[in-house]
Write an enzyme that holds these catalytic residues in place. Sequence first.
Site, PDB file in Angstrom:
ATOM      1  N   TYR B  12      41.148  34.653  84.254  1.00 49.24           N
ATOM      2  CA  TYR B  12      42.210  35.634  84.475  1.00 49.24           C
ATOM      3  C   TYR B  12      42.497  35.770  85.964  1.00 49.24           C
ATOM      4  O   TYR B  12      43.603  36.063  86.374  1.00 49.24           O
ATOM      5  CB  TYR B  12      41.807  36.991  83.897  1.00 49.24           C
ATOM      6  CG  TYR B  12      41.659  36.960  82.399  1.00 49.24           C
ATOM      7  CD1 TYR B  12      42.785  36.788  81.591  1.00 49.24           C
ATOM      8  CD2 TYR B  12      40.416  37.070  81.796  1.00 49.24           C
ATOM      9  CE1 TYR B  12      42.661  36.733  80.216  1.00 49.24           C
ATOM     10  CE2 TYR B  12      40.279  37.018  80.425  1.00 49.24           C
ATOM     11  CZ  TYR B  12      41.405  36.856  79.636  1.00 49.24           C
ATOM     12  OH  TYR B  12      41.270  36.795  78.284  1.00 49.24           O
ATOM     13  N   CYS B  13      41.482  35.615  86.779  1.00 45.18           N
ATOM     14  CA  CYS B  13      41.653  35.751  88.213  1.00 45.18           C
ATOM     15  C   CYS B  13      40.659  34.824  88.896  1.00 45.18           C
ATOM     16  O   CYS B  13      39.475  34.985  88.673  1.00 45.18           O
ATOM     17  CB  CYS B  13      41.397  37.192  88.642  1.00 45.18           C
ATOM     18  SG  CYS B  13      41.620  37.466  90.410  1.00 45.18           S
ATOM     19  N   PRO B  14      41.053  33.843  89.670  1.00 46.59           N
ATOM     20  CA  PRO B  14      42.408  33.604  90.172  1.00 46.59           C
ATOM     21  C   PRO B  14      43.388  32.993  89.170  1.00 46.59           C
ATOM     22  O   PRO B  14      44.592  33.046  89.392  1.00 46.59           O
ATOM     23  CB  PRO B  14      42.179  32.643  91.338  1.00 46.59           C
ATOM     24  CG  PRO B  14      40.895  31.963  91.046  1.00 46.59           C
ATOM     25  CD  PRO B  14      40.066  32.935  90.270  1.00 46.59           C
TER      26      PRO B  14
END
Lengths: 379, 75
Positions: B12-14
């Site tokens: 989801y992140c990055p």
Amino acid sequence: MSKRILIVGGGLAGTITANGLCRQLGGALGKGEVSITMLGNTDQHMYQPGLLYIPFGAMRETELFRDQRKVLDRRVNFLLDPATNIDVDGNKVECQSGKSISYDYLVIATGSRIVPEEIPGMAEGAHWFYDLDGARKMRNALAEFDGGKIVVNVNAPHKCPVAPLEISFMLHHHLAKRGLADKTEITYTYPIGRLHALEPVAHWTSAEFDKFGIKSETFFNAKSVDPAAKTIESEEGSTLPYDLLVTIPPHRGAEVIEASDLGAGGWVPTDRYSLNREGSTNVFVVGDTTNIPISKAGSTAHYEADTLVDNLASLVLEGRTARPYDGKVFCFVETGMDTGTYVWFNYETPPNPGPPSKMIHWSKLAYNRLYWLSARGLL
Amino acid sequence: MTTTTIDARGSYCPGPLLELIAGLKLIEIGDEIEVWSSDMGSVKDIPEWVAKVGHEMGETVEQDGYWSLRIRKSK
Ligand SMILES: Cc1cc2nc3c(=O)[nH]c(=O)nc-3n(C[C@H](O)[C@H](O)[C@H](O)COP(=O)(O)OP(=O)(O)OC[C@H]3O[C@@H](n4cnc5c(N)ncnc54)[C@H](O)[C@@H]3O)c2cc1C
């Protein structure tokens, strides 16, 4: 024969791992069945999130540092002797002093570093707060700033995905307080087509930026900076003028990782669940230096280190591992000088930040103080 | 020509596009990256960025629960 655990890097991940292992392996350490050695390249432990406050004079430099030996459990044999070569086939690490240290289990926790020099002109033309020297220079530049164009430029990859947003909000509030808001235009640039990697955070940021008149440009990856013309150009073909350029430079892993041929860019290929270096059963990787596709953040380092402590202690004592890492990341987001929010997610659960509040801001400030307890493994 | 695989499933992140941008900095012109993404948004935003910046998009294949996208570094 005594089992030798060697940890390279005494930042957040290495320190939590070392202290956690001391607690779980107390009996074995006492009987001399296990030893824990840490190699560091500094005897001062720095609280990196505190760097965010340095340009604004909102935290004193001395508050950022503690003696590394005092942060570590006394049973850890801490050597101020940087690793120069990690030999995973020979199960040994060579150090700057010329010493070679053999291990049964190795933990690589060498973190990440900024490489502004990889973008032509960036080191000369830009400011940053991702290391102490940069944060000091930015503090001076900000003190002299009396209005004009500020570009906050974010590059990939970088640690702490929320710091770029926080610095933008803090710059706005700081300059508003100094009566410079009307004379200042802040433009935030981001590498992908929205304002933050996390979609809900990007969405929320967009509304907050509108509220404060912060401009933005997406799909912007710095190609070069021209310090004389005071412009920054992107790979996508856009050029922005600036009076003050604040950048989050691209990052790499530690030099020793590349020198030891353990991973392109200094990122060590790591199994996302077991945290084993790919191809090794006795080498583990924690914190920023893994190539796991999740945020490079203190909380990631913390949750990974907690998992590793359980697994390594079980391996040493019982010959089995305890549990997989679930990919958990948790981040506080400062949304101004007195409000904040937070977000968490893991490999399975998408992020969903709540509305900003003063309460959450105070929790983050409290965390700034509690960091040292968490590094010591007491939180 | 070498191909590097970036397994960005569940990221989801990055996220897959930022992983790709970072990965392209580490390979030579003419080399390729295959990104695995479980986020359907990648099928749109990766080709959009690749076109904007001037790299070359190869094939996108839907696998079991994820997409594999091939990108050649052209500059
Ligand atoms: C400005 C800023 C704000 C941040 N804010 C937040 C935040 O709010 N929340 C959050 O979760 N995270 C935040 N972070 C990120 C967080 O600090 C890092 O993700 C975290 O420190 C990673 O831990 P680590 O142990 O992997 O790396 P580090 O803590 O960087 O430790 C790596 C250690 O390895 C040492 N080392 C390197 N090479 C060698 C060698 N050859 N031999 C021996 N030792 C070596 C280094 O000197 C260092 O001590 C922020 C970072 C910055 C810069």
